[in-house]
Design a protein around this motif. Sequence first.
Motif, PDB file in Angstrom:
ATOM      1  N   ALA A 118       0.832  -1.209   0.000  1.00 27.90           N
ATOM      2  CA  ALA A 118       0.000   0.000   0.000  1.00 27.90           C
ATOM      3  C   ALA A 118       0.864   1.256   0.000  1.00 27.90           C
ATOM      4  CB  ALA A 118      -0.920  -0.011   1.229  1.00 27.90           C
ATOM      5  N   LEU A 119       1.936   1.263   0.794  1.00 26.78           N
ATOM      6  CA  LEU A 119       2.839   2.418   0.811  1.00 26.78           C
ATOM      7  C   LEU A 119       3.509   2.606  -0.548  1.00 26.78           C
ATOM      8  CD1 LEU A 119       4.547   1.991   4.308  1.00 26.78           C
ATOM      9  CD2 LEU A 119       2.903   3.751   3.632  1.00 26.78           C
ATOM     10  N   CYS A 120       3.905   1.513  -1.162  1.00 31.53           N
ATOM     11  CA  CYS A 120       4.507   1.614  -2.495  1.00 31.53           C
ATOM     12  C   CYS A 120       3.506   2.141  -3.518  1.00 31.53           C
ATOM     13  CB  CYS A 120       5.047   0.262  -2.939  1.00 31.53           C
ATOM     14  SG  CYS A 120       6.480  -0.313  -2.002  1.00 31.53           S
ATOM     15  N   GLY A 121       2.231   1.804  -3.351  1.00 33.18           N
ATOM     16  CA  GLY A 121       1.200   2.318  -4.241  1.00 33.18           C
ATOM     17  C   GLY A 121       0.943   3.799  -4.048  1.00 33.18           C
ATOM     18  N   TRP A 122       1.080   4.276  -2.801  1.00 33.21           N
ATOM     19  CA  TRP A 122       0.854   5.694  -2.536  1.00 33.21           C
ATOM     20  C   TRP A 122       2.018   6.556  -3.025  1.00 33.21           C
ATOM     21  CZ3 TRP A 122      -0.781   4.507   3.172  1.00 33.21           C
ATOM     22  CH2 TRP A 122      -2.102   4.012   3.161  1.00 33.21           C
ATOM     23  N   TRP A 167      12.091  -0.282  -2.943  1.00 37.79           N
ATOM     24  CA  TRP A 167      12.765  -1.454  -2.399  1.00 37.79           C
ATOM     25  C   TRP A 167      13.102  -1.246  -0.923  1.00 37.79           C
ATOM     26  CZ3 TRP A 167      16.036  -5.378  -5.334  1.00 37.79           C
ATOM     27  CH2 TRP A 167      15.401  -5.731  -6.521  1.00 37.79           C
ATOM     28  N   ALA A 168      13.422  -0.014  -0.552  1.00 38.12           N
ATOM     29  CA  ALA A 168      13.711   0.267   0.857  1.00 38.12           C
ATOM     30  C   ALA A 168      12.478   0.021   1.731  1.00 38.12           C
ATOM     31  CB  ALA A 168      14.191   1.710   1.006  1.00 38.12           C
ATOM     32  N   ILE A 169      11.307   0.386   1.238  1.00 38.57           N
ATOM     33  CA  ILE A 169      10.066   0.137   1.984  1.00 38.57           C
ATOM     34  C   ILE A 169       9.856  -1.361   2.160  1.00 38.57           C
ATOM     35  CG2 ILE A 169       7.551   0.334   1.886  1.00 38.57           C
ATOM     36  CD1 ILE A 169       7.917   2.999   0.449  1.00 38.57           C
ATOM     37  N   LYS A 170      10.075  -2.102   1.086  1.00 38.78           N
ATOM     38  CA  LYS A 170       9.851  -3.554   1.141  1.00 38.78           C
ATOM     39  C   LYS A 170      10.858  -4.241   2.053  1.00 38.78           C
ATOM     40  CE  LYS A 170       7.845  -3.615  -3.493  1.00 38.78           C
ATOM     41  NZ  LYS A 170       7.900  -4.151  -4.872  1.00 38.78           N
TER      42      LYS A 170
END
Length: 233
Positions: free
Chosen positions: A172-176, A186-189
């Motif tokens: 969801a964060l990557c989508g936002w 990639w850092a978020i994941k």
Amino acid sequence: QMAASSLEKAWQPYLYSKNPDLARKSLRSLLDLAAPAYTLMALLLALFSPEIIGLLASQEYAGASVIAVIALFGSLCVALSSIVNGGLYYATRSGLSLLVTSCAAGTNVLLCWILIPRYGIVGAAVATAMAGVVSLTLMLTSVRTVFDANVRYHRVFGAILLGLGLSWTANALCGWFTAIPLIGLWAIKLTAVGVYLVVIWKIRWYHGLNPSAKSNESKDLQELPTWTVEVER
């Protein structure tokens, strides 16, 4: 599924070679380790499913990553069920395995009939995932009942829910934040993976890997009955 199938082939003969008390402890210990390990694999595949699908298929299949997340965690439940199933075979109650499989299949068919007309392929993925949850729940209950193995629901489903929650949050964060560069995504994941590992380590530290628990486990294993054979010379 491949990892679970390979482990099952080696696991069940090992279980049969143990006396009942040690077999119960072995089943419980393996499940405590397999649940977080398999969930970690599912989490990695779920987080990087857009990149994997992008490598293996054309751009029109990019939206399949949402379905992949749901299907992965359904497969995770089925994989863990195959480990627990060894307890039923050890207790010579393999008929319960057929009953559990039938209930899971019936759940899948019923939910597909309800969800597919409304939600399409996403509904089919949800139905399959819920069938996996039913399979794992019934298998754990059956093994606790007939094999007297004190398998711990909270550790198994806690690891699964943690992985599922982190995968959905990270995606969801990557989508936002689509405007940030690839390294930011990639850092978020990878942060989600790190959070998972830290939480699992803390749970294992306080409930399974602390020195007192290890010494108690070793003491219990030492007290198990052993059999010796005297050979006359």
